[in-house]
Enzyme design. Structure first.
Site, short mmCIF file in Angstrom:
data_model
loop_
_atom_site.label_atom_id
_atom_site.label_comp_id
_atom_site.label_asym_id
_atom_site.label_seq_id
_atom_site.Cartn_x
_atom_site.Cartn_y
_atom_site.Cartn_z
N THR A 101 0.93 -1.22 0.22
CA THR A 101 0.11 -0.01 -0.01
C THR A 101 0.74 1.43 -0.02
O THR A 101 0.42 2.29 -0.59
CB THR A 101 -1.00 -0.07 1.38
OG1 THR A 101 -1.80 -1.18 1.29
CG2 THR A 101 -1.95 1.17 1.27
N THR A 177 2.06 -5.06 4.58
CA THR A 177 2.30 -4.98 6.13
C THR A 177 1.89 -6.44 6.71
O THR A 177 2.52 -7.07 7.63
CB THR A 177 1.16 -4.17 6.87
OG1 THR A 177 0.06 -4.42 6.33
CG2 THR A 177 1.72 -2.88 6.57
N ASP A 178 1.24 -7.54 5.67
CA ASP A 178 0.85 -8.56 6.14
C ASP A 178 1.87 -9.64 6.51
O ASP A 178 1.92 -10.32 7.72
CB ASP A 178 -0.03 -9.45 5.09
CG ASP A 178 -1.54 -8.96 4.90
OD1 ASP A 178 -1.82 -7.94 5.66
OD2 ASP A 178 -2.53 -9.34 4.26
N LYS A 254 2.68 -7.99 13.50
CA LYS A 254 1.32 -7.47 13.09
C LYS A 254 0.25 -8.01 13.95
O LYS A 254 0.08 -9.18 13.92
CB LYS A 254 1.20 -7.84 11.71
CG LYS A 254 0.05 -7.01 11.15
CD LYS A 254 -0.19 -7.12 9.72
CE LYS A 254 -1.66 -6.25 9.19
NZ LYS A 254 -1.80 -5.92 7.95
#
Length: 435
Positions: A101, A177-178, A254
């Site tokens: 993103t 980010t995952d 995360k």
């Protein structure tokens, strides 16, 4: 044009392409706007228009009529170059992109999305970076982080190594980010670095008012100019746009699907609090800039299984991996490092075959202690490697890396037990648990 099926035929019936201005009539409403493209996997019952007011809408086509008003061109972003001379007083920071993103900008007029990883793109979106460092940027690849593989860890590590070798005073890695914490762990083991290597990303895209992209990039570049010469992750410290936390790359995870402060240090404190203007050290135990020589150890073994223990798990799951030639197994056990005792015989078989089996805990906080209960002691006797307070994902990544360095099961055991990049604490402080 990515439209398929009925939507494509609907547009082609009026010789309409993406970028054309059109009139769409439905029984109770009429729309005028520009035709935008859709994702490849979108349904074929809708088209997307950008209206004059700037909003994008989806229009269901089953009862619609379309008319071409004006031919246009497919939306694209054409941006002028940025005039920015290098400042010899500032450090040089390289920003490399793997996708995600944070790695794109959006044209609000057309809706076009553009990968944002030339230096010009970065400075245009974040002119504040000019006050922090001289920036150079490039994309290594552009993939969704859920599609990351160990081979991409290697490619990323080699790209970072190349930037440092070419004189970068720090490197920022933009990443989805995952799975960012997997890749940050991988580079923590693969690289010995004399300069900071900082991972960052964004939970929310730059077209949203709540985007975290700008602050994360600015703070990451600031962290890349610091004295903390480790692989780290720099993301929002709170839900507010005030500061970021700098987390050790092997002690971060995360922890929320959508919050901007999703990344948390686990069994550790953040190394620092970072703002675009400065950095406040929170943990004094870190590798200092220039203390290590640049070194790359990038061999990995991909045939490593990562297995979660659960009530009723079958021993056949482990046996299947052994039959398929997997060279290592990491179990995410319960509590202090347990799994059903029905798995113990097949774990013993794995040990006898020279396949190391490591144990972590689903609890995440705290550490494995397999001497407390009988199941843990029997697992130790079967050859299980206890991973102390190592995070499960980190243990998996470490096993991949360790088996890329050695074929010797005993050496692999020793390396899994060794604290290589700060992944193991000698003791676990109550200060580490936020509750």
């Amino acid at each position: 044009m990515s439209y398929q099926g009925r939507a494509r035929k609907f547009l082609e019936s009026a010789s309409i392409d993406v970028g054309d201005m059109v009139l769409v009539e439905k029984p109770d409403v009429t729309y005028e706007g520009m035709v935008l493209d859709r994702a490849d996997d979108a349904d074929d019952r809708h088209i997307v228009l950008k209206l004059e007011n700037g909003y994008n809408i989806g229009v269901e086509i089953s009862d619609a009529r379309i008319e071409l008003l004006e031919k246009g061109s497919e939306p694209r972003i054409e941006l002028p170059p940025v005039e920015a001379a290098e400042d010899p007083e500032l450090p040089d920071v390289s920003i490399i992109s793997t996708g995600g993103t944070v790695a794109s900008i959006i044209d609000y007029r057309t809706g076009a999305v553009h990968p944002a990883f030339t230096a010009d793109d970065l400075l245009r979106a974040n002119p504040e970076l000019l006050d922090i460092a001289n920036i150079r940027g490039r994309a290594v690849f552009n993939i969704l982080s859920e599609n990351m593989k160990p081979e991409y860890w290697v490619e990323t590590a080699r790209a970072v190594y190349g930037e440092i070798k070419d004189g970068a005073d720090g490197v920022v890695v933009a990443h989805g980010t995952d799975t960012m914490h997997y890749t940050s762990a991988a580079l923590s083991f693969m690289l010995r670095t004399p300069v900071p290597v900082v991972f960052t990303g964004a939970q929310r895209s730059s077209d949203r008012p709540s985007s975290d992209a700008s602050l994360n990039i600015q703070c990451s570049v600031r962290a890349a100019t610091s004295e903390i010469a480790e692989v780290t992750v720099c993301m929002h410290a709170t839900m507010d746009d005030l500061s970021c936390h700098l987390h050790r790359g092997v002690k971060v995870r995360k922890m929320h699907t959508s919050r901007r402060d999703t990344f948390r240090s686990m069994n550790a404190l953040p190394l620092a609090e970072v703002t675009p203007d400065g950095i406040k050290i929170l943990e004094e135990n870190y590798r200092k800039r220039g203390s290590d020589e640049l070194e790359l150890s990038d061999r990995v073994e991909e045939r490593v299984a990562f297995i979660k223990s659960y009530p009723g798990i079958s021993p056949d799951i482990i046996k299947w991996h052994l039959d398929e030639g997997y060279r290592g197994i990491v179990i995410e056990g319960t509590g202090l490092g347990h799994c059903p005792d029905t798995l113990i015989p097949v774990i013993g078989e794995a040990h006898d075959m020279g396949v190391p089996v490591a144990m972590t805990s689903q609890c995440l906080n705290g550490r494995v202690n397999m001497n407390v209960y009988s199941t843990g002691r029997r697992l130790l006797q079967a050859g299980v490697i206890p991973c102390d307070d190592m995070l499960p994902e980190v243990a998996y990544v470490k096993m991949c890396w360790v088996l890329g360095q050695t074929d010797d099961p005993e050496m692999a055991r020793e390396m899994m037990r060794e604290n290589i990049a700060g992944e193991i604490n000698e003791r676990t402080s109550i200060a580490y648990f936020r509750g």
